[in-house]
Design an enzyme around this catalytic site. Sequence first.
Site, mmCIF file in Angstrom:
data_model
loop_
_atom_site.group_PDB
_atom_site.id
_atom_site.type_symbol
_atom_site.label_atom_id
_atom_site.label_comp_id
_atom_site.label_asym_id
_atom_site.label_seq_id
_atom_site.Cartn_x
_atom_site.Cartn_y
_atom_site.Cartn_z
ATOM 1 N N SER A 19 0.813 -1.287 0.080
ATOM 2 C CA SER A 19 -0.202 -0.060 0.066
ATOM 3 C C SER A 19 0.876 1.338 -0.114
ATOM 4 O O SER A 19 1.664 1.662 0.821
ATOM 5 C CB SER A 19 -0.885 0.175 1.197
ATOM 6 N N HIS A 72 -6.171 -8.305 -2.679
ATOM 7 C CA HIS A 72 -6.170 -8.719 -1.450
ATOM 8 C C HIS A 72 -7.823 -9.616 -1.318
ATOM 9 O O HIS A 72 -8.484 -9.470 -2.090
ATOM 10 C CB HIS A 72 -6.502 -7.914 -0.364
ATOM 11 N N TYR A 74 -9.831 -9.637 0.743
ATOM 12 C CA TYR A 74 -10.994 -8.881 1.345
ATOM 13 C C TYR A 74 -11.588 -7.881 0.119
ATOM 14 O O TYR A 74 -12.818 -7.586 0.390
ATOM 15 C CB TYR A 74 -10.592 -7.949 2.506
ATOM 16 N N SER A 205 -2.009 -9.027 3.571
ATOM 17 C CA SER A 205 -1.540 -9.437 2.227
ATOM 18 C C SER A 205 -0.233 -10.493 2.453
ATOM 19 O O SER A 205 -0.219 -10.998 3.608
ATOM 20 C CB SER A 205 -1.169 -8.226 1.581
ATOM 21 N N HIS A 242 -7.006 3.878 6.370
ATOM 22 C CA HIS A 242 -5.900 3.603 5.404
ATOM 23 C C HIS A 242 -5.263 5.090 4.696
ATOM 24 O O HIS A 242 -4.386 4.926 4.497
ATOM 25 C CB HIS A 242 -6.901 3.139 4.476
#
Length: 277
Positions: A19, A72, A74, A205, A242
């Site tokens: 990320s 990912h 999710y 991840s 995030h």
Amino acid sequence: DYIFSKTAQRPKIAIVCGSGLGGITGILKDPELISYKDIPNFPISSVPGHAGKLVFGKLGNKDVVCMSGRVHAYEGQPLWKVTFAMRVFDSMGIKVVILTNAAGGVGEKTKEGDLIILKDHINLPGLCGFNPLVGLNDERFGARFQETTVCYDKELRDIALKMAKDCKMDFVCEGVYIYQVGPTFESPSEVKFLKLIGGDMVGMSTVPEVVVARHRGMRCLGISLITNKCIDVFDSNKKPNHEEVLELSKQRSCELQKLISKIVDAISLEQASACGI
Ligand SMILES: O=P(O)(O)O[C@H]1O[C@H](CO)[C@@H](O)[C@H]1O
Ligand SMILES: Nc1nc2[nH]cnc2c(=O)[nH]1
């Protein structure tokens, strides 16, 4: 075949960008870009900070391919898609995969901004039946029962620690990464539990990718950037998010790029025969 029809570069090292950590693609020489959406069956990330392109180029004097953006579980993708790139890398002849991620610091050992070399992982969903190797196994590609004793290559870890020391990066050490599916960040009680079971950092991840990469015999190095400390007190006003993860990634991206560049250089010098590079 599609990828090789688009570039003449034939790297042996792949770098997966976590990320907000895609900045390394910006320092590659002679970059060649391929969008995930143009590669047949390649899954596309829906998460901010994951660009969705493969970038080929030279890092120092070595050819590498960077995966700028990952998917990912999710996001609603099955694990075979989450790990699809590892199978593609193996068929491309990749020998070493360097996987980066943004992670929350669990133990006392970690603080925001630290870079932690993965020494091992705890595959929490894997222990409960959510493992990318579930299903019929094709013995041509790997064993039915994959061992996971040393997932993170000792020589690569030693190189990473040595390079960090040479660069006087005192915020680099080794630790254990816990994989949880997400997308929820951890509750205080979950953080206490993760501490108890021996984790230093937690993320959503890397582990499925490493399991498949190891199944295919590729050597792995994992690096976590601690973007936030996990909160283990009840009723805290501080909440992980995030945006904070991306902000910290931006702040530390130069150091991470420097460390990876040094590691890639050293792999070519010290591991030439071992990796066939
Ligand atoms: O692991 P990477 O892809 O770096 O992303 C991390 O950052 C996101 C949470 O902010 C989650 O996806 C977590 O896994
Ligand atoms: N699970 C999890 N993933 C993260 N990625 C970045 N920070 C975190 C965190 O605190 N928890």
